[in-house]
Design an enzyme around this catalytic site. Structure first.
Site, short mmCIF file in Angstrom:
data_model
loop_
_atom_site.label_atom_id
_atom_site.label_comp_id
_atom_site.label_asym_id
_atom_site.label_seq_id
_atom_site.Cartn_x
_atom_site.Cartn_y
_atom_site.Cartn_z
N CYS A 104 1.94 2.39 -8.23
CA CYS A 104 1.00 2.61 -9.33
C CYS A 104 1.74 3.16 -10.55
O CYS A 104 2.45 2.43 -11.22
CB CYS A 104 -0.15 3.51 -8.87
SG CYS A 104 -1.59 3.48 -9.95
N HIS A 200 -2.11 0.60 -3.92
CA HIS A 200 -1.76 1.77 -3.11
C HIS A 200 -1.73 1.41 -1.62
O HIS A 200 -2.67 1.71 -0.88
CB HIS A 200 -2.77 2.89 -3.34
CG HIS A 200 -2.59 3.63 -4.62
ND1 HIS A 200 -1.75 4.73 -4.73
CD2 HIS A 200 -3.12 3.45 -5.85
CE1 HIS A 200 -1.79 5.19 -5.98
NE2 HIS A 200 -2.61 4.42 -6.67
N GLU A 202 -0.16 2.87 0.63
CA GLU A 202 0.02 4.08 1.43
C GLU A 202 -1.28 4.76 1.83
O GLU A 202 -1.30 5.66 2.69
CB GLU A 202 0.91 5.09 0.68
CG GLU A 202 0.20 5.95 -0.36
CD GLU A 202 -0.09 5.28 -1.70
OE1 GLU A 202 -0.50 5.98 -2.63
OE2 GLU A 202 0.11 4.05 -1.79
#
Length: 295
Positions: A104, A200, A202
């Site tokens: 990001c 994202h 993660e």
């Protein structure tokens, strides 16, 4: 047996790190630290805060096996001291020869540090792409890129950003995009190679719910949600989203356009960065003898 040394750079200011700790339980850098160590105990991590004033207490950047840059609440086009410090840091990272990865803000920072441009989202109906980036497609270059190994050619993924890459730097190639935004890039600049994603990979559903709550007021102000109650309802629904979970009919509204059956929860790009860029580079750079055990 060798251990990878990864420098995790939190892109947030001290105040924003405290806000994430309140709503998510920890700052983004701690999330990445847990992710890496859960993946393989042979990884040693250090956390740095390049947005903060004062000298960074790190080794020379060339001594690390990888440099990972988290997301952030900041906007790279604002000439804030913390932003300028991070741009300078990223330029030094590119000069170090150490493999880099960004999520990001981390991708946006690398783009700007290498000479590209990031501006507020210009998409009329998507001032903030959250909670999902839908219809992400690998480019022809990305379909064979090791960063996306095991990704399907089209996918949906957690996302949270209101800014976009508007001009790529030299040495950059787009590896994934959707109808609105550049979603992943490779940048070869200076002595380093950077892999990064706008989305994202993660995050878990629980993490994304915390992100929504942390930014609830701004999401109402920019029109992404009508009221704070709407944000909370979305957060509650998404907090329960995980592999194999059944979504109730009343919560389907929060998953519009998302293929929930094939949703990939593994942080593939980050793990692929370790396996396909960090480890091979470390073996060449430091003369490793093959002690690393891949999972």
């Amino acid at each position: 047996m060798e251990k990878l040394r990864i420098l995790i750079c939190d892109g947030n200011t001290e105040a924003d790190r405290a806000s994430f700790k309140k709503f998510v339980g920890c700052a983004p850098s701690k999330q990445f630290e847990s992710l890496l160590k859960n993946y393989n105990s042979q990884i040693r991590t250090e956390i740095a805060f390049p947005a903060d004033p004062g000298p960074l207490m790190t080794l020379p950047l060339g001594a690390y096996d990888g440099i990972l840059i988290t997301g952030s609440n900041s906007h790279i086009y604002e000439a804030q001291p913390g932003n300028l410090r991070q741009i300078e840091f990223a330029q030094k990272a590119f000069a170090s020869g150490t493999p880099m990865f960004g999520v990001c803000w981390g991708m946006q920072l690398a783009v700007v540090a290498a000479g590209g441009e990031v501006l507020p989202s210009r998409v009329a109906d998507c001032s903030c792409e959250t909670p999902f980036a839908t219809g992400v497609e690998l480019t022809s270059y990305g379909s064979g890129h090791p960063m996306h190994h095991s990704r399907t050619s089209g996918f949906d993924v957690f996302s949270f950003h209101s800014d976009e890459v508007t001009r790529l730097p030299g040495g950059a190639v787009v590896t994934a995009r959707n109808r609105n935004f550049i979603q992943a890039v490779e940048i070869k600049h200076g002595r380093s190679t950077f892999w990064g994603v706008q989305y994202h990979p993660e995050l878990s559903g629980w993490d994304q719910a915390g992100f929504l709550r942390e930014s609830a007021r701004s999401l109402v102000e920019d029109g992404s949600y009508e009221t704070l109650n709407h944000v909370e309802h979305a957060a509650q629904a998404i907090s329960m989203f995980k592999a194999g979970a059944q979504i109730s009919e009343e919560n389907l509204v929060h998953f519009e356009g998302v293929d929930t059956n094939s949703f990939e929860f593994r942080p593939l790009e980050i793990l692929n960065w370790l396996d396909h860029l960090v480890i091979p580079t470390a073996k060449r750079k430091f003369g490793w003898g093959g002690g690393w055990l891949q999972k």
